[in-house]
Motif scaffolding. Structure first.
Motif, PDB file in Angstrom:
ATOM      1  N   VAL B 234       1.410  -0.132 -14.073  1.00 32.28           N
ATOM      2  CA  VAL B 234       2.031  -1.550 -14.170  1.00 32.28           C
ATOM      3  C   VAL B 234       3.446  -1.371 -15.188  1.00 32.28           C
ATOM      4  O   VAL B 234       4.220  -1.743 -14.804  1.00 32.28           O
ATOM      5  CB  VAL B 234       1.193  -2.628 -14.574  1.00 32.28           C
ATOM      6  CG1 VAL B 234       1.925  -3.739 -14.784  1.00 32.28           C
ATOM      7  CG2 VAL B 234      -0.003  -2.810 -13.308  1.00 32.28           C
ATOM      8  N   LEU B 235       3.105  -0.833 -16.317  1.00 37.39           N
ATOM      9  CA  LEU B 235       4.004  -0.651 -17.352  1.00 37.39           C
ATOM     10  C   LEU B 235       5.335   0.062 -16.741  1.00 37.39           C
ATOM     11  O   LEU B 235       6.528  -0.380 -16.756  1.00 37.39           O
ATOM     12  CB  LEU B 235       3.901   0.396 -18.499  1.00 37.39           C
ATOM     13  CG  LEU B 235       3.188  -0.710 -19.424  1.00 37.39           C
ATOM     14  CD1 LEU B 235       2.400   0.526 -20.370  1.00 37.39           C
ATOM     15  CD2 LEU B 235       3.507  -1.628 -19.958  1.00 37.39           C
ATOM     16  N   GLY B 236       5.003   1.168 -15.843  1.00 40.49           N
ATOM     17  CA  GLY B 236       6.305   1.904 -15.304  1.00 40.49           C
ATOM     18  C   GLY B 236       6.747   1.066 -13.973  1.00 40.49           C
ATOM     19  O   GLY B 236       7.916   1.503 -13.461  1.00 40.49           O
ATOM     20  N   ILE B 276      -0.057  -6.266 -22.134  1.00 38.74           N
ATOM     21  CA  ILE B 276       0.208  -7.785 -22.420  1.00 38.74           C
ATOM     22  C   ILE B 276       1.602  -8.073 -23.111  1.00 38.74           C
ATOM     23  O   ILE B 276       2.496  -8.972 -22.399  1.00 38.74           O
ATOM     24  CB  ILE B 276      -0.866  -8.538 -23.257  1.00 38.74           C
ATOM     25  CG1 ILE B 276      -2.178  -8.257 -22.539  1.00 38.74           C
ATOM     26  CG2 ILE B 276      -0.464  -9.854 -23.761  1.00 38.74           C
ATOM     27  CD1 ILE B 276      -3.318  -8.673 -23.487  1.00 38.74           C
ATOM     28  N   LEU B 277       1.985  -7.172 -23.951  1.00 38.42           N
ATOM     29  CA  LEU B 277       3.526  -7.603 -24.676  1.00 38.42           C
ATOM     30  C   LEU B 277       4.342  -7.208 -23.647  1.00 38.42           C
ATOM     31  O   LEU B 277       5.408  -8.150 -23.367  1.00 38.42           O
ATOM     32  CB  LEU B 277       3.499  -6.633 -25.798  1.00 38.42           C
ATOM     33  CG  LEU B 277       2.839  -7.079 -27.214  1.00 38.42           C
ATOM     34  CD1 LEU B 277       3.216  -5.884 -28.255  1.00 38.42           C
ATOM     35  CD2 LEU B 277       3.430  -8.503 -27.389  1.00 38.42           C
ATOM     36  N   VAL B 278       4.527  -6.088 -22.738  1.00 40.61           N
ATOM     37  CA  VAL B 278       5.328  -5.791 -22.024  1.00 40.61           C
ATOM     38  C   VAL B 278       5.442  -6.790 -20.712  1.00 40.61           C
ATOM     39  O   VAL B 278       6.513  -7.385 -20.564  1.00 40.61           O
ATOM     40  CB  VAL B 278       5.173  -4.605 -21.499  1.00 40.61           C
ATOM     41  CG1 VAL B 278       6.095  -4.197 -20.301  1.00 40.61           C
ATOM     42  CG2 VAL B 278       5.494  -3.226 -22.526  1.00 40.61           C
ATOM     43  N   LEU B 279       4.336  -7.095 -20.665  1.00 39.33           N
ATOM     44  CA  LEU B 279       4.405  -8.021 -19.247  1.00 39.33           C
ATOM     45  C   LEU B 279       4.967  -9.539 -19.699  1.00 39.33           C
ATOM     46  O   LEU B 279       5.610 -10.325 -18.821  1.00 39.33           O
ATOM     47  CB  LEU B 279       2.871  -8.374 -18.638  1.00 39.33           C
ATOM     48  CG  LEU B 279       2.612  -7.043 -17.935  1.00 39.33           C
ATOM     49  CD1 LEU B 279       1.048  -7.251 -17.363  1.00 39.33           C
ATOM     50  CD2 LEU B 279       3.357  -6.642 -16.712  1.00 39.33           C
ATOM     51  N   PRO B 283       8.473  -8.753 -17.130  1.00 42.51           N
ATOM     52  CA  PRO B 283       7.297  -8.534 -16.226  1.00 42.51           C
ATOM     53  C   PRO B 283       7.361  -7.496 -15.096  1.00 42.51           C
ATOM     54  O   PRO B 283       6.362  -7.375 -14.402  1.00 42.51           O
ATOM     55  CB  PRO B 283       7.513 -10.155 -15.342  1.00 42.51           C
ATOM     56  CG  PRO B 283       7.832 -11.048 -16.339  1.00 42.51           C
ATOM     57  CD  PRO B 283       8.975 -10.124 -17.292  1.00 42.51           C
ATOM     58  N   SER B 284       8.653  -7.232 -14.963  1.00 47.73           N
ATOM     59  CA  SER B 284       8.434  -5.958 -14.042  1.00 47.73           C
ATOM     60  C   SER B 284       8.482  -4.659 -14.495  1.00 47.73           C
ATOM     61  O   SER B 284       8.476  -3.676 -13.640  1.00 47.73           O
ATOM     62  CB  SER B 284       9.987  -6.147 -13.380  1.00 47.73           C
ATOM     63  OG  SER B 284      10.995  -6.160 -14.390  1.00 47.73           O
TER      64      SER B 284
END
Ligand SMILES: Nc1ncnc2c1ncn2[C@@H]1O[C@H](COP(=O)(O)OP(=O)(O)OP(=O)(O)O)[C@@H](O)[C@H]1O
Ligand SMILES: [Mg+2]
Lengths: 238, 298
Positions: B234-236, B276-279, B283-284
């Motif tokens: 997801v992070l990627g 959670i932070l990155v999203l 969000p992408s």
């Protein structure tokens, strides 16, 4: 070459094709016209195997193909240019074309594929300078060219075209129709679905008018062009 | 150990963890790209990789490298069987959510089988080469770490070549982007889906077999690994393989350094906190652009 006898197709409870019969002689260009929702796309999808739940008979060069999956049907020489282009937008133009030749793509056929590409570039010279561009970033007209070119890469004997002029400027429409005519002159049999009824009736030999899933009128295009009902409903009063 | 030694030590640990997360994340991405399914049984491929390897080396006493390849092959087979038995038929009619729940069920089922065969205790494996640590800049690094890094790097490179250079790889990504068009050019979509499960399982097995000598393996290791790999995917920028790999390595490194310098209490939480932070901020995903959703590339 292709013969439909009493074909019915439905989406759940909605019957989209009712008892449709039509004949496409080898080497001919046949057109299907009709209003939005008449069932034109459904008819092409039934032929190409995208719609499995159908009854009736579809024979191609004498063999029954109505129960075959799309992969088999492409390999027999029927290729569909889908409505709305449906390119592999994340891939380059050349990748899209190579995938068009997916069924016979191998190291042994490299030369053959290259020859096919050269032939395509003769038909659509513009594509040659766009080979490395992502298909999703092409203009609408260019995308339509790639869609047709991709379908041609599979070496079809019968080409099914679903509204190739959709969303194109008049000049491009004329260009695309000229290409279709030329392909037909060179021997590819063509089934052309069009909203642009006048243009379609002008280049095809024989036409069918589809209304709410069944064939309402059929005949040589010259007759359809002068038919009162057709003129009134599809060509605009003049 | 001095600070430099510590840093090198944490770096090695982080890269090791990272390569595992990267491979699990890449496995997620491959299946997601071909089908749109998040395969929550991804961690079980890793678990099988470790435990099947244990069976062939320790229980049967086969040579290490022979059992390594048998393990890859068997796990790949499990992945294919899984697709044919539980995904193939439902996927024709069922919505994605149902398929997602099927993958959860399969992961529980796989864990059950593993517990039945191997019990609950963790197993170890002999190192691929010498178990003697090599001293580098004051840090002691196990040769197995280089095996893990090397193998995962090799896998990532091979996957990249497959998806970007071969017609089959391109056909697979074409299926993901436009199924209808793919079948119209003669691509057998169902075969491509099967292949995606096979590749994902191979990657998982590779990770499992190579990490067991230093991290041990037990029947219920899957969910935690799947969670980390999922974070990486997801992070990627879900659907972007290279992104998942880079994010996997980042996660591994961050986890290792927070454990080392702050507290091991945060070990399992770091990945989730970062996710959670990155999203929240983007969000992408870190590497996902607005287009990744539309123009997917592996
Ligand atoms: N996937 C689908 N599910 C349910 N109904 C559908 C589906 N596709 C088409 N239909 C219905 O079937 C009928 C025929 O649709 P079809 O797409 O074949 O029409 P068309 O002649 O191609 O129209 P257009 O000119 O707008 O492309 C329509 O009533 C449409 O609503
Ligand atoms: Mg239509």
């Amino acid at each position: 070459m292709l013969e439909l006898r009493g074909v019915n197709a439905s989406y759940g409870n909605i019957q989209a094709l009712k008892n449709v019969s039509l004949t496409i002689p080898p080497g001919s260009m046949v057109t299907i016209i009709g209003a939005n929702g008449a069932g034109k796309t459904t008819l092409l999808k039934s032929i190409s195997g995208l719609i499995q739940s159908k009854t009736g008979s579809i024979t191609y060069e004498g063999t029954e193909i109505s129960s075959l999956p799309p992969v088999k049907i492409v390999s027999l020489g029927i290729s569909q240019v889908p409505e709305g282009r449906q390119l592999f937008s994340h891939l380059t133009v050349i990748d899209n074309l190579h995938l068009g030749a997916y069924l016979y793509y191998s190291n042994r056929t490299k030369a053959e594929i290259q020859k096919r590409l050269e032939w395509i570039y003769q038909i659509f010279p513009l594509l040659k300078i766009r080979t490395r561009q992502l298909a999703g970033t092409l203009s609408g007209g260019e995308q339509q060219m790639v869609a047709i070119a991709r379908a041609l890469m599979s070496r079809p004997k019968l080409l099914l075209l679903d509204e190739p002029s959709m969303g194109l400027a008049p000049m491009l429409v004329a260009e695309i129709l000229r290409v279709i005519k030329k392909l037909n002159d060179q021997g590819t049999t063509i089934l052309l679905v069009e909203q642009n009824a006048r243009a379609a009736l002008q280049i095809a030999r024989y036409g069918y008018v589809l209304e709410t899933g069944s064939v309402a009128i059929e005949g040589p295009t010259a007759d359809l062009l002068s038919d009162e009902k057709v003129r009134h409903a599809y060509l605009g009063k003049q | 150990m001095d600070l430099q030694g510590q840093i090198i030590q944490y770096l090695a640990t982080g890269l090791t963890l990272g390569s595992i997360y990267a491979m699990v994340g890449l496995g997620f991405t491959i299946i997601y790209n071909a089908t749109g399914i998040i395969n929550l049984a991804q961690g079980e491929f890793v678990m099988f990789g470790g435990l099947i390897m244990v069976f062939f080396t320790t229980t049967l006493g086969l040579p290490l490298f022979l059992s390594f390849f048998i393990t890859l092959a068997l796990t790949t087979g499990i992945g294919m069987l899984y697709e044919r038995l539980f995904i193939h038929h439902p996927s024709k009619t069922a919505p994605l959510m149902t398929l997602l729940i099927i993958t959860v069920a399969v992961s529980i089922f796989f864990r059950g089988i593993a517990m039945f065969i191997w019990g609950k205790e963790p197993y170890s494996l002999p190192h691929f080469s010498s178990p003697e640590p090599i001293i580098i800049g004051g840090a002691a690094i196990l040769p197995q770490v280089f095996w893990i890094l090397g193998l995962s790097l090799l896998a990532v490179i091979l996957m990249n070549i497959f998806f970007n250079r071969t017609i089959t790889g391109k056909a697979m990504s074409a299926c993901a982007v436009n199924r209808v068009a793919a079948s119209l050019v003669g691509i057998d979509v169902s075969k491509m889906v099967l292949l995606s499960f096979a590749l994902s399982a191979t990657l998982g097995a590779l990770a499992g077999a190579s990490i067991t000598p230093i991290a041990l393996m037990e029947y219920d290791r899957g969910p935690m690994l799947a969670l980390k790999g999922f974070c990486a995917a997801v992070l990627g920028g879900l659907g972007f393989g290279t992104g998942a790999v880079v994010a996997g390595f980042l996660l591994g490194l961050i986890e290792s350094f927070t454990t080392g310098f702050i507290s091991s209490a945060f070990k399992e939480a770091t990945a989730l906190i970062i996710l959670i932070l990155v999203l929240f901020i983007k969000p992408s995903g870190i590497f996902g652009s607005a287009e990744v959703g539309k123009i997917k590339k592996i």
